[in-house]
Design an enzyme around this catalytic site. Structure first.
Site, short mmCIF file in Angstrom:
data_model
loop_
_atom_site.label_atom_id
_atom_site.label_comp_id
_atom_site.label_asym_id
_atom_site.label_seq_id
_atom_site.Cartn_x
_atom_site.Cartn_y
_atom_site.Cartn_z
N ARG A 45 1.00 -1.17 -0.07
CA ARG A 45 0.00 -0.02 0.15
C ARG A 45 0.77 1.22 0.20
NH1 ARG A 45 2.68 2.15 3.68
NH2 ARG A 45 0.88 3.75 3.81
N GLY A 46 0.30 2.61 -0.04
CA GLY A 46 1.18 3.52 -0.12
C GLY A 46 1.18 3.91 -1.72
N ALA A 47 0.70 5.26 -2.06
CA ALA A 47 0.57 5.41 -3.63
C ALA A 47 1.77 5.03 -4.33
CB ALA A 47 0.32 7.00 -3.69
N ARG A 88 -7.53 -0.18 -6.57
CA ARG A 88 -7.66 1.02 -5.71
C ARG A 88 -7.99 2.41 -6.63
NH1 ARG A 88 -4.21 1.31 -0.56
NH2 ARG A 88 -6.05 2.05 0.33
N GLN A 195 -1.71 1.88 9.88
CA GLN A 195 -0.27 2.09 9.42
C GLN A 195 0.72 2.90 10.12
OE1 GLN A 195 -3.57 2.84 7.90
NE2 GLN A 195 -3.57 2.67 5.75
N ASP A 236 -2.14 11.10 -1.75
CA ASP A 236 -2.50 9.99 -2.83
C ASP A 236 -2.80 10.54 -4.42
OD1 ASP A 236 -2.80 8.45 -0.21
OD2 ASP A 236 -3.08 6.88 -2.02
N ASN A 246 -5.60 12.29 0.83
CA ASN A 246 -4.74 11.63 1.56
C ASN A 246 -5.24 10.70 2.76
OD1 ASN A 246 -1.57 10.78 2.09
ND2 ASN A 246 -2.10 11.65 4.05
N LYS A 247 -4.69 9.91 3.49
CA LYS A 247 -5.32 8.93 4.41
C LYS A 247 -6.49 9.74 5.30
CE LYS A 247 -5.14 5.62 4.56
NZ LYS A 247 -6.10 4.74 4.03
O1 MRU Z 1 -4.39 3.16 2.38
P1 MRU Z 1 -3.07 3.42 2.11
O2 MRU Z 1 -2.36 3.05 3.18
O3 MRU Z 1 -2.42 3.09 0.98
O4 MRU Z 1 -2.85 4.99 2.28
C1 MRU Z 1 -1.51 5.78 2.02
C2 MRU Z 1 -1.58 7.05 2.26
O5 MRU Z 1 -2.55 7.66 2.67
C3 MRU Z 1 -0.03 7.49 2.16
O6 MRU Z 1 -0.25 8.88 2.89
C4 MRU Z 1 0.01 8.06 0.51
O7 MRU Z 1 -0.38 6.88 -0.11
C5 MRU Z 1 1.31 8.64 0.27
S1 MRU Z 1 2.57 7.75 0.47
C6 MRU Z 1 3.94 8.12 0.01
#
Ligand code: MRU
Length: 341
Positions: A45-47, A88, A195, A236, A246-247
């Protein structure tokens, strides 16, 4: 450096982020469907990291084709791209990486399957390598915003685990520490997937960067008490006007930061900016399943049938963002201008 994802000749491996920090186990994806499922289930996970995983997913898809040509090959590739796109919806990096892979496929489609596969693998590797370089540039630019002795609040995980390596928001922290600054990180636990508690704390601990864990609801009070000097988060998807997805929980932090006069920084590669989206209203927000909210670590914490909402992201209006740090530098409002390619 943390091995978030790696190509291993005929398959891709990823550290299973659902199991950290308790277990350090790796998942092997041998097919594009397995890669797509790993993204959906948040093994990775993470963009930026899911963009890289999707790029390798296309390579796996290409490897599964056998001698097809012409229309049947085009149909099969389309299936691969569609499946990976469906994983996603919010992270721009996923679609950006797939667009790059698609462009390579289009360019080489007449050259035969072997040449297509080689070109796709080369592109996936380039996307991964460039992400590592991009994060170091973000770190170099962003670290100048942090002063020695500061406490930085972060949300979710925008670190090495969310990228090829080094991280975006945590890349800024790493770069500041490398400059000799003493930085302490206040990590929001980040309900429901945790996370912050599971990944950010683990990552920082491995790098000996002091981390203090708080629950999401504590952030405002910590700010009010003067215990936070800056908020730094990842992104994101960023609209042309700077509105940033973002999250879930990021928006609340931005409001609290404004109320308490604390700078609120977003760290992200330029590829996170979606040229097709004018403002935050156009960003698709993923809704995930109810069990993530009903349970913690697989244990039910409420009534099994209670109605649940689970938007995985929120949008922070550009007006609440002090600066957006990209690999090109520190962008200030108005973002229409400073983020323009
Ligand atoms: O649901 P996730 O864990 O994929 O969400 C991740 C985030 O919100 C991060 O802050 C974002 O993707 C940036 S990662 C460098």
């Amino acid at each position: 450096m943390l091995p978030t994802i790696a190509w291993r000749g005929r398959y891709v491996i990823m550290i299973d982020q659902r199991k950290l920090p308790g277990q350090e186990v790796y998942v092997r994806c041998r097919t594009y469907i397995q890669a797509a499922q790993a993204i959906e289930k948040m093994v990775i996970r993470g963009a930026p990291a899911i963009g890289i995983a999707a790029a390798y997913g296309v390579v796996l898809g290409a490897m599964s084709l056998r001698g097809e040509t012409g229309r049947s090959m085009a149909r099969d590739f389309e299936k691969v791209f569609r499946r990976l796109e469906r994983t996603r919806p919010t992270a721009r990096s996923l679609f950006w990486a797939l667009e790059r892979m698609r462009a390579v496929y289009e360019r080489t489609r007449e050259a035969g399957l072997r040449a297509i596969r080689a070109a796709l693998l080369e592109e996936a590797r380039t996307i991964e390598r460039e992400d590592a370089e991009t994060n170091r540039s973000i770190g170099r630019h962003g670290q100048a915003l942090l002063r020695d002795g500061w406490t930085v609040l972060t949300h979710c995980n925008a670190g090495a685990l969310a990228t090829a390596e080094y991280g975006t928001a945590l890349g800024i922290v790493r770069a500041a520490v490398a400059e000799g600054k003493s930085i302490r990180v206040l990590a929001d636990e980040t309900r429901p997937f945790l996370q912050g508690a599971r990944l950010t704390v683990w990552e920082l601990d491995r790098d000996d960067i002091p981390a203090v864990l708080i629950t999401d609801g504590m952030a405002g009070w910590m700010m009010r008490r003067g215990e936070v000097d800056a908020v730094v988060v990842g992104a994101d998807r960023i609209a042309r006007n700077g509105d940033t997805a973002n999250k879930i929980g990021t928006y609340s932090l931005a409001v609290l930061a404004k109320e308490n006069g604390i700078p609120f920084y977003v760290a992200a590669p330029v590829s996170t900016v979606d040229p097709a989206v004018a403002d935050g209203g156009g960003i698709p927000i993923e809704e995930r399943g109810p069990e993530e909210v009903r349970e913690i670590g697989g244990r039910l914490v409420t009534l099994p049938y209670v109605e649940v909402r689970n938007p995985a992201f929120d949008v922070t209006p550009a007006a609440l963002i002090t600066a957006i740090v990209t690999e090109r530098g520190v962008c200030r409002p108005p973002y229409e201008k400073s983020l323009r390619p």
